[in-house]
Design an enzyme around this catalytic site. Structure first.
Site, PDB file in Angstrom:
ATOM      1  N   ARG A  79       0.857  -1.192   0.000  1.00 27.97           N
ATOM      2  CA  ARG A  79       0.000   0.000   0.000  1.00 27.97           C
ATOM      3  C   ARG A  79       0.894   1.243   0.000  1.00 27.97           C
ATOM      4  O   ARG A  79       1.705   1.418   0.905  1.00 27.97           O
ATOM      5  CB  ARG A  79      -0.886   0.006   1.253  1.00 27.97           C
ATOM      6  CG  ARG A  79      -1.677   1.284   1.385  1.00 27.97           C
ATOM      7  CD  ARG A  79      -2.472   1.377   2.688  1.00 27.97           C
ATOM      8  NE  ARG A  79      -3.131   2.661   2.737  1.00 27.97           N
ATOM      9  CZ  ARG A  79      -3.125   3.495   3.772  1.00 27.97           C
ATOM     10  NH1 ARG A  79      -2.532   3.173   4.888  1.00 27.97           N
ATOM     11  NH2 ARG A  79      -3.732   4.649   3.697  1.00 27.97           N
ATOM     12  N   HIS A 123      -3.168  11.038   0.793  1.00 23.67           N
ATOM     13  CA  HIS A 123      -2.559  10.890   2.116  1.00 23.67           C
ATOM     14  C   HIS A 123      -2.025  12.278   2.481  1.00 23.67           C
ATOM     15  O   HIS A 123      -0.836  12.477   2.694  1.00 23.67           O
ATOM     16  CB  HIS A 123      -1.462   9.824   2.087  1.00 23.67           C
ATOM     17  CG  HIS A 123      -1.144   9.242   3.437  1.00 23.67           C
ATOM     18  ND1 HIS A 123      -1.241   7.903   3.725  1.00 23.67           N
ATOM     19  CD2 HIS A 123      -0.730   9.824   4.581  1.00 23.67           C
ATOM     20  CE1 HIS A 123      -0.884   7.673   4.981  1.00 23.67           C
ATOM     21  NE2 HIS A 123      -0.567   8.845   5.528  1.00 23.67           N
ATOM     22  N   GLU A 168      -7.398   8.544   6.463  1.00 26.53           N
ATOM     23  CA  GLU A 168      -7.623   9.225   7.736  1.00 26.53           C
ATOM     24  C   GLU A 168      -8.100  10.662   7.555  1.00 26.53           C
ATOM     25  O   GLU A 168      -7.388  11.611   7.941  1.00 26.53           O
ATOM     26  CB  GLU A 168      -6.339   9.227   8.572  1.00 26.53           C
ATOM     27  CG  GLU A 168      -5.782   7.854   8.875  1.00 26.53           C
ATOM     28  CD  GLU A 168      -4.551   7.913   9.798  1.00 26.53           C
ATOM     29  OE1 GLU A 168      -4.160   9.015  10.204  1.00 26.53           O
ATOM     30  OE2 GLU A 168      -4.000   6.854  10.101  1.00 26.53           O
ATOM     31  N   ASN A 295      -7.186   2.065  10.291  1.00 23.94           N
ATOM     32  CA  ASN A 295      -5.853   2.288  10.863  1.00 23.94           C
ATOM     33  C   ASN A 295      -6.000   2.350  12.372  1.00 23.94           C
ATOM     34  O   ASN A 295      -6.816   3.117  12.887  1.00 23.94           O
ATOM     35  CB  ASN A 295      -5.261   3.626  10.399  1.00 23.94           C
ATOM     36  CG  ASN A 295      -4.959   3.636   8.902  1.00 23.94           C
ATOM     37  OD1 ASN A 295      -5.098   2.608   8.233  1.00 23.94           O
ATOM     38  ND2 ASN A 295      -4.560   4.768   8.397  1.00 23.94           N
ATOM     39  N   TYR A 297      -3.741   2.342  16.181  1.00 29.99           N
ATOM     40  CA  TYR A 297      -2.471   2.360  16.912  1.00 29.99           C
ATOM     41  C   TYR A 297      -2.657   2.215  18.419  1.00 29.99           C
ATOM     42  O   TYR A 297      -1.913   1.532  19.082  1.00 29.99           O
ATOM     43  CB  TYR A 297      -1.699   3.661  16.617  1.00 29.99           C
ATOM     44  CG  TYR A 297      -1.210   3.713  15.194  1.00 29.99           C
ATOM     45  CD1 TYR A 297       0.028   3.199  14.848  1.00 29.99           C
ATOM     46  CD2 TYR A 297      -2.014   4.239  14.178  1.00 29.99           C
ATOM     47  CE1 TYR A 297       0.474   3.216  13.529  1.00 29.99           C
ATOM     48  CE2 TYR A 297      -1.577   4.255  12.864  1.00 29.99           C
ATOM     49  CZ  TYR A 297      -0.337   3.740  12.543  1.00 29.99           C
ATOM     50  OH  TYR A 297       0.088   3.744  11.243  1.00 29.99           O
ATOM     51  N   GLU A 365      -3.305   0.189   8.355  1.00 27.68           N
ATOM     52  CA  GLU A 365      -2.109   0.611   9.098  1.00 27.68           C
ATOM     53  C   GLU A 365      -2.186   0.082  10.519  1.00 27.68           C
ATOM     54  O   GLU A 365      -3.262   0.093  11.133  1.00 27.68           O
ATOM     55  CB  GLU A 365      -1.985   2.137   9.220  1.00 27.68           C
ATOM     56  CG  GLU A 365      -1.579   2.845   7.978  1.00 27.68           C
ATOM     57  CD  GLU A 365      -1.464   4.358   8.182  1.00 27.68           C
ATOM     58  OE1 GLU A 365      -1.191   4.806   9.320  1.00 27.68           O
ATOM     59  OE2 GLU A 365      -1.671   5.076   7.195  1.00 27.68           O
TER      60      GLU A 365
END
Ligand code: IFM
Length: 465
Positions: A79, A123, A168, A295, A297, A365
């Site tokens: 990606r 992005h 995002e 995504n 985290y 991600e």
């Protein structure tokens, strides 16, 4: 030190991601126009250490070496994002042939290495020429985005496996236009909400162009958050409700239910229903998708906080989202993010149960920033990252076991790279980059990840007995 066992994943898991501005460099080469991030970083006092993406990892020139790293890693998919101002230096209008050629070379080299290209169109590198005309505050940028999507789809559609319109959108909308910690560094209320809406309109228009060009799979990537209130006090619970709108529902409700969020009026303090909304927009935004990228985290803890007078514009964007002190009592990565894999499972399961129309998910991600350095043995011993990846992949496997349709996983990131406002201090890569010499050194996590892919392939390709 014990090496974590490889989690068992569903059959078609694939692996690895990057983004243009964070790795390419060559910011003014071969006709590329400036983006808002070039302008932002060239303004004193922005990214940590005055860092810019001018050179970054020099991937623009070193992409064959980086593709060789991907091939040795054994990934099925890669990606990456296309730099909009490399293709259309002014955002719309004339197309830059050398920019088109660069991504042709990249895609062809990937295919020659047996790696399927997955392309993100946006992005965060909005062409500066569009920002000069109002940026995402105005609808013209959404229309220009559709024009760019059509150019990319026509040129690369025969070879790209998967298209991601936006990455995002939360970050450009609220970190970029409300908090001002990202480009273009604006602190606005109405501007941020108009941006959020125009990003979604741009997504819808781009989906239409991609479909018309016969694109194979089309989706969007969201950084949805697992949010917890720091206490049960009415104030903290009210902040949690606003945070749910700000971080998640502003995207998920229009995309998956065709409605604006139920609690938006109190969240946006009367700004919600601005003139940027037009009849027909919700139908456009809610057009069916083939997949949604997630995504993840870390979870976020929310607490009510006093209004910040220095950022008067959009209260909700700045007075919530507390990660310190870390109420989970777990390790923090160098970003200061608590490591809580169970929150990943919760997020995926919650999304699945909340939206019956949800398309299949891809983890686009996931990864951790750690204090990596090359040791005298020439290696990078990043045991924390290996633990992080193993635990988060296991968390995804738990969600799959609970019935969530997750099709694959891209680790963030292939290379250490330019981490936006945090400059080059934060290292997310499976491969270490020495920013003086641009030497790439695969970390221990790279070797672990390669082992994971090999084991996964051996397990899933075993002939049925
Ligand atoms: O590096 C970023 C990426 O560009 C977007 N998602 C989060 C990553 C880590 O902060």
């Amino acid at each position: 030190m014990s090496i974590p066992a490889f989690p068992e994943l569903p059959a078609h898991f694939r692996f690895a991601a990057t983004a243009a501005y964070q790795i390419e460099g060559a910011h003014d080469e071969d006709g590329r126009g400036p983006s808002v991030w070039d302008t932002y970083n060239h303004t004193p006092g922005r990214a940590v250490g005055g860092a810019t993406g001018d050179t970054a990892c020099d991937h623009y020139h070193r992409y064959p070496e980086d593709i060789a790293l991907l091939r040795d890693l054994g990934v099925d998919d890669y990606r990456f994002s296309i730099s909009w101002p490399r293709l259309l230096p002014r955002g719309s209008g004339p197309v830059n042939p050398k920019g088109l050629d660069f991504y042709d070379r990249l895609i062809d080299e990937l295919l020659a290495a047996d790696i399927a290209p997955a392309v993100t169109l946006y992005h965060w590198d909005l062409p500066q020429a569009l920002e000069d005309r109002g940026g995402w505050r105005v609808r013209e940028s959404a229309e220009a985005f559709a024009e760019y999507a059509a150019v990319a789809a026509e040129r690369y559609g025969d070879r790209v496996e998967r298209w991601i319109t936006l990455n995002e959108p939360f970050c450009p909308a609220f970190v970029g236009y409300a908090e001002g910690r990202h480009a273009p560094g604006a602190r606005e209320g109405r501007g941020a909400l108009a941006t959020a809406h125009h990003l979604l309109v741009g997504h819808g228009l781009a989906v239409r162009e991609l479909r018309a060009a016969g694109a194979r799979e089309v989706g969007i990537t969201l950084n949805l958050d697992r949010l917890h209130a720091v206490s049960d006090s009415p104030e903290d619970l009210a902040a949690l409700r606003r945070a749910e709108v700000l971080h998640n529902e502003v995207w998920t409700e229009p995309l998956f239910t065709g409605r604006y969020p139920e609690h938006e009026a109190e969240t946006w303090e009367g700004l919600a229903d601005g003139p940027w909304r037009r009849p027909g927009d919700l139908e456009l935004i809610g057009a069916p998708l083939d997949f949604v990228g997630i995504n993840f985290y870390r979870p976020i803890t929310v607490a009510a906080a006093p209004r910040r007078e220095d950022v008067p514009a959009l209260r909700t964007a700045v007075d919530i989202g507390v990660t310190e002190p870390n109420p989970y009592g777990t390790r923090l990565t160098t970003m200061g993010w608590p490591v809580v894999p169970s929150a990943f499972t919760e997020l995926l399961c919650d999304l699945h149960s909340r939206y019956p129309q949800l398309p299949p998910l891809w983890i686009t991600e996931n990864g951790s920033a750690e204090a990596d350095s090359v040791t005298p043995d020439g290696r990078v011993h990043d045991a924390e990252r290996i633990d992080y990846l193993a635990d988060h992949l296991a968390a995804v496997a738990d969600a799959v076991a609970a019935g969530v349709d997750v099709r694959g996983y891209y680790g963030w990131s292939l290379l250490d790279n330019f981490e936006w406002a945090r400059g080059y201090e934060q290292r997310f890569g499976l491969v270490h980059v020495d920013y003086d010499t641009l030497t790439r050194t695969p970390k221990d996590s790279y070797h672990w990840y390669r082992g994971l892919i090999t084991a996964h392939r051996a397990r899933t390709e075993e002939p049925a007995r």
